[in-house]
Design a protein around this motif. Structure first.
Motif, PDB file in Angstrom:
ATOM      1  N   GLY A 130       3.746  21.017   5.582  1.00 13.07           N
ATOM      2  CA  GLY A 130       3.161  20.076   6.529  1.00 13.07           C
ATOM      3  C   GLY A 130       2.226  19.082   5.872  1.00 13.07           C
ATOM      4  N   LEU A 131       1.461  19.547   4.884  1.00 10.60           N
ATOM      5  CA  LEU A 131       0.567  18.620   4.180  1.00 10.60           C
ATOM      6  C   LEU A 131       1.349  17.535   3.455  1.00 10.60           C
ATOM      7  CD1 LEU A 131      -2.190  20.953   2.650  1.00 10.60           C
ATOM      8  CD2 LEU A 131      -2.429  19.308   4.536  1.00 10.60           C
ATOM      9  N   GLY A 132       2.571  17.852   3.065  1.00 10.04           N
ATOM     10  CA  GLY A 132       3.381  16.886   2.322  1.00 10.04           C
ATOM     11  C   GLY A 132       3.725  15.649   3.116  1.00 10.04           C
ATOM     12  N   VAL A 133       3.817  15.805   4.452  1.00 13.76           N
ATOM     13  CA  VAL A 133       4.147  14.657   5.292  1.00 13.76           C
ATOM     14  C   VAL A 133       2.916  14.113   6.004  1.00 13.76           C
ATOM     15  CG1 VAL A 133       6.541  15.351   5.624  1.00 13.76           C
ATOM     16  CG2 VAL A 133       4.814  16.173   7.223  1.00 13.76           C
ATOM     17  N   SER A 134       1.756  14.587   5.610  1.00 12.02           N
ATOM     18  CA  SER A 134       0.507  14.158   6.242  1.00 12.02           C
ATOM     19  C   SER A 134      -0.214  13.149   5.359  1.00 12.02           C
ATOM     20  CB  SER A 134      -0.410  15.368   6.471  1.00 12.02           C
ATOM     21  OG  SER A 134      -0.998  15.776   5.239  1.00 12.02           O
ATOM     22  N   ASP A 135      -1.290  12.584   5.909  1.00 11.57           N
ATOM     23  CA  ASP A 135      -2.128  11.672   5.138  1.00 11.57           C
ATOM     24  C   ASP A 135      -3.137  12.413   4.270  1.00 11.57           C
ATOM     25  OD1 ASP A 135      -0.887   9.458   6.187  1.00 11.57           O
ATOM     26  OD2 ASP A 135      -2.359   9.157   7.795  1.00 11.57           O
ATOM     27  N   ASP A 136      -3.177  13.744   4.390  1.00 11.59           N
ATOM     28  CA  ASP A 136      -4.112  14.509   3.568  1.00 11.59           C
ATOM     29  C   ASP A 136      -3.733  14.475   2.094  1.00 11.59           C
ATOM     30  OD1 ASP A 136      -5.270  15.078   5.961  1.00 11.59           O
ATOM     31  OD2 ASP A 136      -5.256  17.259   5.719  1.00 11.59           O
ATOM     32  N   LEU A 137      -2.452  14.303   1.819  1.00 11.91           N
ATOM     33  CA  LEU A 137      -1.950  14.164   0.452  1.00 11.91           C
ATOM     34  C   LEU A 137      -1.281  12.794   0.329  1.00 11.91           C
ATOM     35  CD1 LEU A 137      -0.340  17.691  -0.190  1.00 11.91           C
ATOM     36  CD2 LEU A 137      -2.602  16.879  -0.911  1.00 11.91           C
ATOM     37  N   PRO A 138      -1.183  12.266  -0.896  1.00  9.55           N
ATOM     38  CA  PRO A 138      -0.605  10.923  -1.069  1.00  9.55           C
ATOM     39  C   PRO A 138       0.919  10.899  -1.156  1.00  9.55           C
ATOM     40  CG  PRO A 138      -1.374  11.717  -3.184  1.00  9.55           C
ATOM     41  CD  PRO A 138      -1.753  12.779  -2.166  1.00  9.55           C
ATOM     42  N   ILE A 139       1.578  12.049  -1.106  1.00  8.77           N
ATOM     43  CA  ILE A 139       3.008  12.095  -1.417  1.00  8.77           C
ATOM     44  C   ILE A 139       3.842  11.263  -0.449  1.00  8.77           C
ATOM     45  CG2 ILE A 139       5.028  13.585  -1.650  1.00  8.77           C
ATOM     46  CD1 ILE A 139       3.162  15.821  -2.550  1.00  8.77           C
ATOM     47  N   ALA A 140       3.567  11.375   0.852  1.00 11.12           N
ATOM     48  CA  ALA A 140       4.392  10.673   1.839  1.00 11.12           C
ATOM     49  C   ALA A 140       4.342   9.166   1.636  1.00 11.12           C
ATOM     50  CB  ALA A 140       3.952  11.042   3.249  1.00 11.12           C
ATOM     51  N   ARG A 141       3.154   8.624   1.393  1.00 14.71           N
ATOM     52  CA  ARG A 141       3.082   7.172   1.205  1.00 14.71           C
ATOM     53  C   ARG A 141       3.621   6.756  -0.158  1.00 14.71           C
ATOM     54  NH1 ARG A 141      -1.563   5.977  -1.721  1.00 14.71           N
ATOM     55  NH2 ARG A 141      -3.329   7.420  -1.522  1.00 14.71           N
ATOM     56  N   LEU A 142       3.497   7.622  -1.148  1.00 11.81           N
ATOM     57  CA  LEU A 142       4.112   7.315  -2.441  1.00 11.81           C
ATOM     58  C   LEU A 142       5.630   7.288  -2.319  1.00 11.81           C
ATOM     59  CD1 LEU A 142       1.897   9.426  -4.884  1.00 11.81           C
ATOM     60  CD2 LEU A 142       1.959   6.930  -4.684  1.00 11.81           C
ATOM     61  N   ALA A 143       6.179   8.179  -1.494  1.00  9.85           N
ATOM     62  CA  ALA A 143       7.624   8.180  -1.255  1.00  9.85           C
ATOM     63  C   ALA A 143       8.065   6.858  -0.648  1.00  9.85           C
ATOM     64  CB  ALA A 143       8.008   9.341  -0.342  1.00  9.85           C
ATOM     65  N   GLN A 144       7.244   6.302   0.236  1.00  8.21           N
ATOM     66  CA  GLN A 144       7.563   5.004   0.831  1.00  8.21           C
ATOM     67  C   GLN A 144       7.505   3.892  -0.201  1.00  8.21           C
ATOM     68  OE1 GLN A 144       4.771   4.988   4.285  1.00  8.21           O
ATOM     69  NE2 GLN A 144       6.630   4.672   5.493  1.00  8.21           N
ATOM     70  N   GLU A 145       6.599   3.982  -1.162  1.00  5.39           N
ATOM     71  CA  GLU A 145       6.524   2.973  -2.220  1.00  5.39           C
ATOM     72  C   GLU A 145       7.724   3.074  -3.164  1.00  5.39           C
ATOM     73  OE1 GLU A 145       4.206   0.546  -2.599  1.00  5.39           O
ATOM     74  OE2 GLU A 145       3.201   1.188  -0.756  1.00  5.39           O
ATOM     75  N   LEU A 146       8.180   4.303  -3.397  1.00  3.42           N
ATOM     76  CA  LEU A 146       9.271   4.524  -4.352  1.00  3.42           C
ATOM     77  C   LEU A 146      10.638   4.179  -3.779  1.00  3.42           C
ATOM     78  CD1 LEU A 146       8.006   7.916  -5.801  1.00  3.42           C
ATOM     79  CD2 LEU A 146       8.250   5.799  -7.098  1.00  3.42           C
ATOM     80  N   ARG A 147      10.825   4.363  -2.479  1.00  4.39           N
ATOM     81  CA  ARG A 147      12.148   4.177  -1.886  1.00  4.39           C
ATOM     82  C   ARG A 147      12.738   2.781  -2.103  1.00  4.39           C
ATOM     83  NH1 ARG A 147      16.405   2.998  -0.763  1.00  4.39           N
ATOM     84  NH2 ARG A 147      17.820   3.836   0.815  1.00  4.39           N
ATOM     85  N   PRO A 148      11.975   1.694  -1.985  1.00  5.78           N
ATOM     86  CA  PRO A 148      12.583   0.374  -2.158  1.00  5.78           C
ATOM     87  C   PRO A 148      13.122   0.102  -3.560  1.00  5.78           C
ATOM     88  CG  PRO A 148      10.534   0.188  -0.929  1.00  5.78           C
ATOM     89  CD  PRO A 148      10.595   1.588  -1.466  1.00  5.78           C
ATOM     90  N   PHE A 149      12.711   0.897  -4.556  1.00  7.57           N
ATOM     91  CA  PHE A 149      13.166   0.655  -5.925  1.00  7.57           C
ATOM     92  C   PHE A 149      14.682   0.795  -6.047  1.00  7.57           C
ATOM     93  CE2 PHE A 149      12.821   2.070 -10.637  1.00  7.57           C
ATOM     94  CZ  PHE A 149      13.101   0.780 -11.063  1.00  7.57           C
ATOM     95  N   ARG A 150      15.296   1.529  -5.148  1.00  5.11           N
ATOM     96  CA  ARG A 150      16.758   1.631  -5.168  1.00  5.11           C
ATOM     97  C   ARG A 150      17.417   0.328  -4.739  1.00  5.11           C
ATOM     98  NH1 ARG A 150      17.758   6.857  -1.667  1.00  5.11           N
ATOM     99  NH2 ARG A 150      19.900   6.069  -1.700  1.00  5.11           N
ATOM    100  N   ILE A 151      16.612  -0.616  -4.212  1.00  3.06           N
ATOM    101  CA  ILE A 151      17.112  -1.930  -3.801  1.00  3.06           C
ATOM    102  C   ILE A 151      16.526  -3.037  -4.676  1.00  3.06           C
ATOM    103  CG2 ILE A 151      17.121  -3.619  -1.913  1.00  3.06           C
ATOM    104  CD1 ILE A 151      17.081  -1.220   0.027  1.00  3.06           C
ATOM    105  N   TYR A 152      15.211  -2.997  -4.905  1.00  4.55           N
ATOM    106  CA  TYR A 152      14.561  -4.047  -5.681  1.00  4.55           C
ATOM    107  C   TYR A 152      15.157  -4.125  -7.089  1.00  4.55           C
ATOM    108  CZ  TYR A 152      10.875  -3.943  -2.091  1.00  4.55           C
ATOM    109  OH  TYR A 152      10.166  -3.993  -0.909  1.00  4.55           O
ATOM    110  N   ASP A 153      15.253  -5.357  -7.599  1.00  2.00           N
ATOM    111  CA  ASP A 153      15.844  -5.627  -8.917  1.00  2.00           C
ATOM    112  C   ASP A 153      17.292  -5.148  -9.005  1.00  2.00           C
ATOM    113  OD1 ASP A 153      13.733  -7.009  -9.868  1.00  2.00           O
ATOM    114  OD2 ASP A 153      13.407  -5.778 -11.632  1.00  2.00           O
ATOM    115  N   GLY A 154      17.998  -5.246  -7.899  1.00  2.00           N
ATOM    116  CA  GLY A 154      19.418  -4.894  -7.866  1.00  2.00           C
ATOM    117  C   GLY A 154      19.658  -3.541  -7.246  1.00  2.00           C
ATOM    118  N   PRO A 155      20.400  -3.483  -6.124  1.00  7.28           N
ATOM    119  CA  PRO A 155      20.721  -2.186  -5.516  1.00  7.28           C
ATOM    120  C   PRO A 155      21.485  -1.291  -6.490  1.00  7.28           C
ATOM    121  CG  PRO A 155      21.292  -4.001  -4.035  1.00  7.28           C
ATOM    122  CD  PRO A 155      20.960  -4.615  -5.364  1.00  7.28           C
TER     123      PRO A 155
END
Length: 411
Positions: A353-378
């Motif tokens: 549960g902490l993994g998807v919460s704001d108590d840890l940075p993982i969830a928002r880091l996952a959001q930052e990482l996801r676009p890399f599969r598109i940015y600079d060429g899918p």
């Protein structure tokens, strides 16, 4: 003869100082504003962090030495950029984030002396930001650059540019734009593009809107723009006319790898947070880190991190040797972009549960990482290019073998 994969003492020292600076100065700011650079103050916090990075001696390590940088090679940038990327605000603080880092690299290689004075010098020192305006709304250029729709027409003393652009990172607040426009042929034709340098206050340049995406750490946002009868003098043509795509390769391959470097730091942070959590969290009669399924996820994270770094090192080595390195950079970019998302997802799962919460940075880091599969060429475009090159090599080798056999038979 063995290949030396160690770094020089000055690079190791720079990595250590960067890690310390990120931990002591940058991470507290990022965490306070949940990774949202706009909420943190945009250019105001950028300037504050830039000043702190200069005081710490870690600012702009990629920039030419004459502009106060360290002039690092691609290979030596890798561990430094990864250390900075441990915080999503780290690249902004060190002035090594997209698109400025790639623009510094390109201008240093192909700008004229006058262009270096006007555009590169203030950019390299962090006095201003910039943007690279290439991507367009449909049916214009996106993953297919040959669809370029923006047109530049020659007029007395220069060129007039007309067109629309979309997803222009860093546009809001940029001091100047590098604009890719068609100067030859029609949309869909191969080649025929030229790069132009235009100050942001040039009449006809407008930022129409911000496109809100899942990532929040790109300063200046991702914007849609219009260029209406924008006049650019001949002296602001970057490189040769009609050779824009060739010159852009100076930027694109290295920029893909610096993305891999920066987001490697974020992926490592996801893993480190999860590792710390499972090492101490009690469950099922022991620590979570002692459970087989958790250990498998940890091991897979370690493998993905190591493989991404190895592919990055290989690609940077090829770039430093002066090779085009299209295949190496495509392979490293595709693998790392997908591996980082896997790492973030596993890390989230391990923290429950902490993994998807704001108590840890993982969830928002996952959001930052996801676009890399598109940015600079899918990923799909890179896979297509990798496969196309592989088939081409095989056919070329087959023709060469057939030719040799034919000569032998006739003899």
């Amino acid at each position: 003869m063995p290949i030396d994969l160690t770094y020089a003492p000055d690079v190791v020292d720079l990595v250590t100082r960067t890690e310390r600076f990120i931990a002591d100065v940058v991470l507290p700011v990022e965490d306070r504003f949940a990774g949202d650079i706009t909420a943190a103050g945009g250019d105001d916090i950028r300037r504050e962090l830039n000043t702190a990075a200069k005081a710490a001696g870690v600012f702009a390590p990629h920039a030419p030495i004459e502009y106060g940088g360290a002039g690092l090679s691609m290979s030596d940038r890798a561990p430094v950029f990864a250390a900075a990327g441990y915080s999503t605000f780290g690249p902004i603080a060190l002035h090594i984030g997209a698109p400025d880092e790639g623009n510094v690299h390109m201008l240093a290689h192909i700008a004229t002396d006058a262009q270096r004075d006007e555009f590169l010098a203030p950019l390299a020192t962090g006095d201003v930001r910039s943007a690279f305006a290439m991507t367009e709304p449909s049916p214009g250029a996106g993953a297919d650059p040959n669809a370029l729709n923006t047109m530049a027409v020659r007029v007395d003393g220069g060129w007039k540019i007309n067109g629309r652009k979309r997803f222009i990172t860093g546009a809001d607040g940029a001091a100047f734009f590098i604009i890719m426009a068609r100067t030859k042929g029609e949309p869909g034709d191969r080649g025929g593009a030229t790069m132009f340098l235009a100050p942001a206050d040039t009449p006809g340049i407008s930022i129409d809107r911000h496109i809100h995406t899942v990532d929040k750490a790109m300063i200046g946002g991702h914007c849609e723009m219009t260029f209406a009868d924008v006049f650019v003098p001949d002296g602001n043509v970057l490189g040769e006319v009609n050779e824009g795509y060739r010159y852009a390769q100076v930027r694109l391959g290295p920029a893909r790898m610096t993305h891999v470097m920066r987001w490697l730091g974020s992926a490592r942070r996801c893993h480190d947070v999860a590792l710390s959590y499972v090492a101490e969290r009690d469950g099922f009669g022991g620590k979570l880190g002692d459970l087989g399924m958790i250990q498998q996820m940890l091991a897979d994270n370690e493998i993905d991190l190591a493989a991404s770094n190895a592919l990055l090192v290989q690609a940077c080595h090829a770039l430093d040797r002066g090779e085009h390195a299209s295949n190496e950079t495509s392979i490293a970019k595709t693998y790392a972009a997908e591996a980082y998302s896997r790492i973030a997802d596993r890390s989230m799962q391990m923290c429950g549960g902490l993994g998807v919460s704001d108590d840890l940075p993982i969830a928002r880091l996952a959001q930052e990482l996801r676009p890399f599969r598109i940015y600079d060429g899918p990923s799909e475009v890179h896979r297509w290019a990798i496969a196309k090159r592989a088939v081409g090599r095989t056919r070329k080798a087959s023709r060469a073998a057939s030719g040799s056999s034919g000569v032998g038979a006739r003899a």
